[in-house]
Design a protein around this motif. Structure first.
Motif, PDB file in Angstrom:
ATOM      1  N   ASP A 141      33.428  41.011  42.419  1.00  0.00           N
ATOM      2  CA  ASP A 141      33.347  39.664  42.977  1.00  0.00           C
ATOM      3  C   ASP A 141      34.187  38.722  42.127  1.00  0.00           C
ATOM      4  N   ASN A 142      35.182  38.105  42.738  1.00  0.00           N
ATOM      5  CA  ASN A 142      36.042  37.170  42.008  1.00  0.00           C
ATOM      6  C   ASN A 142      35.280  35.960  41.482  1.00  0.00           C
ATOM      7  N   ASP A 202      35.850  36.960  48.348  1.00  0.00           N
ATOM      8  CA  ASP A 202      35.764  37.248  46.915  1.00  0.00           C
ATOM      9  C   ASP A 202      35.357  38.692  46.626  1.00  0.00           C
ATOM     10  N   ILE A 203      34.930  39.424  47.652  1.00  0.00           N
ATOM     11  CA  ILE A 203      34.337  40.746  47.459  1.00  0.00           C
ATOM     12  C   ILE A 203      35.367  41.859  47.668  1.00  0.00           C
ATOM     13  N   GLY A 204      35.347  42.847  46.770  1.00  0.00           N
ATOM     14  CA  GLY A 204      36.172  44.040  46.908  1.00  0.00           C
ATOM     15  C   GLY A 204      35.343  45.275  46.601  1.00  0.00           C
ATOM     16  N   THR A 227      39.764  42.577  46.764  1.00  0.00           N
ATOM     17  CA  THR A 227      39.313  41.229  47.090  1.00  0.00           C
ATOM     18  C   THR A 227      40.342  40.580  48.018  1.00  0.00           C
ATOM     19  N   SER A 228      39.874  39.724  48.875  1.00  0.00           N
ATOM     20  CA  SER A 228      40.662  39.064  49.932  1.00  0.00           C
ATOM     21  C   SER A 228      40.822  39.934  51.174  1.00  0.00           C
TER      22      SER A 228
END
Length: 208
Positions: free
Chosen positions: A90-91, A37-39, A56-57
């Motif tokens: 964060d998604n 979820d983190i970018g 993200t991903s």
């Protein structure tokens, strides 16, 4: 260094050759249970160059609960004062915390073993953005760019020689929600004698 290291060689007409090491930023991130979820992105504000981009991903599930380091070459101050924008997103819209486990991030100018982080964080909504200024003749600074509706508390702790024995918790007394929880053993021995600042987000999304 990574796959390569670049040196700037200056040869003045009236003095011997000199060499200036490139400048690096190091991001250290401890993931919660959902690293996918983190970018993160680091961009030079002066010319728009994106120096680091992890959408993200980019991080796989195998990194859940683990710590990773990203080393980012940035401009030398020999080219003048520099300004950067660092964004972490964060998604899941709860940062590196809460029901998905507790994590954190830190950014250093230079190596993460050489001193205090320039900026750090843990709990945020969908994203958190910092303005980083790296002047030619003074220490770098970082300013958090406020997001709409964000309300923070800041915990500052100066550790003794045994940071691994310290734990901290902040919870909402009305509904029992844990907004911040660092059990003992969360802080490593390398923090002995150092000061750590951590922001705790108290926005609506975390109070449900």
């Amino acid at each position: 260094f990574g796959s390569e290291e670049v040196w700037l060689i200056t040869v003045p007409s009236s003095s011997p050759p000199t060499a200036a090491l490139p400048l690096y930023a190091t991001v250290q991130i401890q993931f919660d249970q959902n690293p996918e979820d983190i970018g993160m992105k680091l961009k030079n504000r002066l010319d728009g160059t994106v120096l680091f981009d992890r959408p993200t991903s980019s991080y796989g599930k195998s990194l859940a609960g683990q710590t990773t380091h990203e080393v980012i070459p940035i401009y030398s101050t020999n080219t003048g004062d520099q300004t950067y924008r660092f964004t972490i997103e964060d998604n899941n819209k709860d940062g590196l915390c809460c029901s998905n486990g507790y994590g954190s991030y830190e950014l250093y100018i230079g190596d993460d073993m050489e001193g205090q982080p320039l900026l750090s964080g843990s709990i945020f909504n969908s994203k958190e953005t910092w303005l980083i200024e790296v002047p030619f003749s003074s220490p770098p600074t970082a300013t958090l760019q406020s997001q709409d509706g964000d309300i923070y508390a800041t915990v500052q702790i100066q550790f003794d020689q045994n940071p691994e024995t310290i734990g901290i918790r902040l919870e909402n007394n009305l509904d029992g929600t844990a907004l911040f929880d660092r059990p003992t053993s969360s802080y490593g021995k390398s923090l002995a004698g150092q000061t750590r600042n951590t922001r705790v987000l108290q926005g609506k999304q975390l109070m449900k």
